[in-house]
Design an enzyme around this catalytic site. Structure first.
Site, PDB file in Angstrom:
ATOM      1  N   GLY A  43      63.324  51.163  13.108  1.00 43.19           N
ATOM      2  CA  GLY A  43      63.116  52.289  12.348  1.00 43.19           C
ATOM      3  C   GLY A  43      61.997  52.173  11.054  1.00 43.19           C
ATOM      4  O   GLY A  43      61.425  52.643  10.356  1.00 43.19           O
ATOM      5  N   CYS A  44      62.187  50.502  10.930  1.00 38.13           N
ATOM      6  CA  CYS A  44      61.752  50.037   9.682  1.00 38.13           C
ATOM      7  C   CYS A  44      60.185  49.872   9.892  1.00 38.13           C
ATOM      8  O   CYS A  44      59.219  50.020   8.852  1.00 38.13           O
ATOM      9  CB  CYS A  44      62.174  48.932   8.326  1.00 38.13           C
ATOM     10  SG  CYS A  44      64.315  49.216   8.756  1.00 38.13           S
ATOM     11  N   THR A  45      59.773  49.599  11.073  1.00 34.03           N
ATOM     12  CA  THR A  45      58.312  49.365  11.243  1.00 34.03           C
ATOM     13  C   THR A  45      57.613  51.433  11.266  1.00 34.03           C
ATOM     14  O   THR A  45      56.197  51.250  10.693  1.00 34.03           O
ATOM     15  CB  THR A  45      57.802  48.471  12.394  1.00 34.03           C
ATOM     16  OG1 THR A  45      58.522  47.979  12.574  1.00 34.03           O
ATOM     17  CG2 THR A  45      57.012  49.044  12.761  1.00 34.03           C
TER      18      THR A  45
END
Length: 154
Positions: A43-45
């Site tokens: 998700g952060c990527t």
């Protein structure tokens, strides 16, 4: 003390990729400050890629993007290199910035309660006032929504 909508954000400094981050040094620019749980996670990527893809549009709207997590500067440098992120990332290992923005939450991970960063985004205007916040962010389409808001400030 935590920040409040439509109030001036107190100046703060933090270790960041590319050198020390200082809010006061950004006077006259809009700041998009987004908090995320961890470098190199799916998700952060995706979120970093979406903000990166719109970086020039934010720049054209006189806005600077800065990401914040508790990861080390070394982890951030690797994340930036791997994902070609064109903006700075703050390393908030002591959670000072997280506490200022009230993003530390208890979350359930695999049935256990863990303390972590709630994915959140804040827009601080050119006068240093908090003008918008999103908490509990869902990644798909979020960067576009933030960009539309920043462009509406112009």
């Amino acid at each position: 003390m935590t920040v409040a909508l439509n109030k001036k954000v107190p100046n703060f400094s933090a270790a960041a990729t590319g050198g020390e981050f200082n809010l006061a040094a950004l006077a006259g620019k809009t700041l998009v400050l987004y908090f995320y749980p961890k470098d190199n996670t799916p998700g952060c990527t995706t979120e970093a890629q979406q903000f990166s893809a719109l970086n020039n549009d934010f720049a054209n709207a006189n806005a600077i993007i800065v990401g914040v997590s508790r990861d080390s500067l070394k982890s951030h440098d690797n994340f930036i290199a791997k994902q070609q992120i064109p903006y700075s990332l703050i390393s908030d290992h002591d959670e000072t910035v997280c506490e200022l923005f009230g993003v530390m939450k208890l979350k359930n991970m695999y049935g256990k309660q863990v303390r972590g960063i709630e994915r959140s985004t804040f827009v601080i205007d050119a006068q240093g006032k908090l003008v918008q916040e999103w908490r509990g962010v869902k990644v798909p389409g979020h960067a576009d929504e933030v960009l539309a808001f920043v462009q509406s400030l112009g």
